[in-house]
Write a protein that holds these residues in place. Sequence first.
Motif, PDB file in Angstrom:
ATOM      1  N   ALA A   1       0.850  -1.184   0.000  1.00 58.93           N
ATOM      2  CA  ALA A   1       0.000   0.000   0.000  1.00 58.93           C
ATOM      3  C   ALA A   1       0.885   1.234   0.000  1.00 58.93           C
ATOM      4  N   GLY A   2       0.346   2.310  -0.537  1.00 60.62           N
ATOM      5  CA  GLY A   2       1.117   3.543  -0.590  1.00 60.62           C
ATOM      6  C   GLY A   2       0.337   4.642  -1.267  1.00 60.62           C
ATOM      7  N   GLN A   3       1.071   5.484  -1.991  1.00 57.47           N
ATOM      8  CA  GLN A   3       0.462   6.649  -2.618  1.00 57.47           C
ATOM      9  C   GLN A   3       0.734   6.647  -4.117  1.00 57.47           C
ATOM     10  N   SER A   4      -0.324   6.951  -4.878  1.00 58.26           N
ATOM     11  CA  SER A   4      -0.167   7.105  -6.322  1.00 58.26           C
ATOM     12  C   SER A   4      -0.239   8.586  -6.664  1.00 58.26           C
TER      13      SER A   4
ATOM     14  N   ALA B   1       4.919   0.306   0.251  1.00 62.55           N
ATOM     15  CA  ALA B   1       5.621  -0.599   1.171  1.00 62.55           C
ATOM     16  C   ALA B   1       4.664  -1.749   1.449  1.00 62.55           C
ATOM     17  N   GLY B   2       5.235  -2.918   1.717  1.00 68.75           N
ATOM     18  CA  GLY B   2       4.352  -4.042   1.967  1.00 68.75           C
ATOM     19  C   GLY B   2       5.063  -5.260   2.501  1.00 68.75           C
TER      20      GLY B   2
ATOM     21  N   ARG C   1       8.792 -11.406   3.721  1.00 66.20           N
ATOM     22  CA  ARG C   1       9.618 -10.521   2.900  1.00 66.20           C
ATOM     23  C   ARG C   1       9.015  -9.122   2.967  1.00 66.20           C
ATOM     24  N   PHE C   2       9.768  -8.180   3.504  1.00 66.64           N
ATOM     25  CA  PHE C   2       9.358  -6.782   3.552  1.00 66.64           C
ATOM     26  C   PHE C   2       9.854  -6.105   2.271  1.00 66.64           C
ATOM     27  N   ARG C   3       9.048  -5.204   1.717  1.00 64.90           N
ATOM     28  CA  ARG C   3       9.398  -4.645   0.413  1.00 64.90           C
ATOM     29  C   ARG C   3       9.027  -3.171   0.325  1.00 64.90           C
TER      30      ARG C   3
END
Length: 193
Positions: free
Chosen positions: A40-43, A187-188, A167-169
């Motif tokens: 999730a994040g920002q577009s 980030a996810g 797995r952090f990404r």
Amino acid sequence: MRSIFTLSLLAFCLSSQAMANVEEQKHQKTKDDIYAGIQAGQSSADWDILDQAQSQGVNVDETDFAYKLYTGYRYKNAAIEFGYSNLGSVEAAVPNAKAEVEADTYSLSAIALMPMNDELSFHAKFGFHAWDVTAKANSSTRSARASDSGKDPVYGFGAMYDLGNYRFRLEAERYEIDKVDVDFISAGLAYKF
């Protein structure tokens, strides 16, 4: 006598190094996994029409919450990944009227990884996505709706950190949608099966 001792010492050192290399190769893990995750994040949309509208006094919101679901297969330093992304919406408003454009997409990407150690790796990705865009406009007297779809490139880069089966990404991606570029910073977390 001295040369025999020197040769014996050299042979011992070389054989010890060879044994150490064999043991190290036995303990090295091959990165081979199937994974699924969510980010999730920002577009943010970069569209010339929005710039023109803002210059004429239209209130424009080019950023929104975005998320994606994905699954993939990693083998050593490469992966292939399929995902669904909801890229959020862009809104424009003037007194008594509002317009909104929403985008979602399905993507297939190839990923190249550059491991720094057993846990941390950086990656670059390139692929294609099939997108659907829906536009809605409402005013005090009427409303309209339109949709479009197509296929365009998607690419990006990021970092991954493996911790057990997780797995952090962190990732930055660009989705080209016809004449619009949508940047997605996210980030996810993924689970490795």
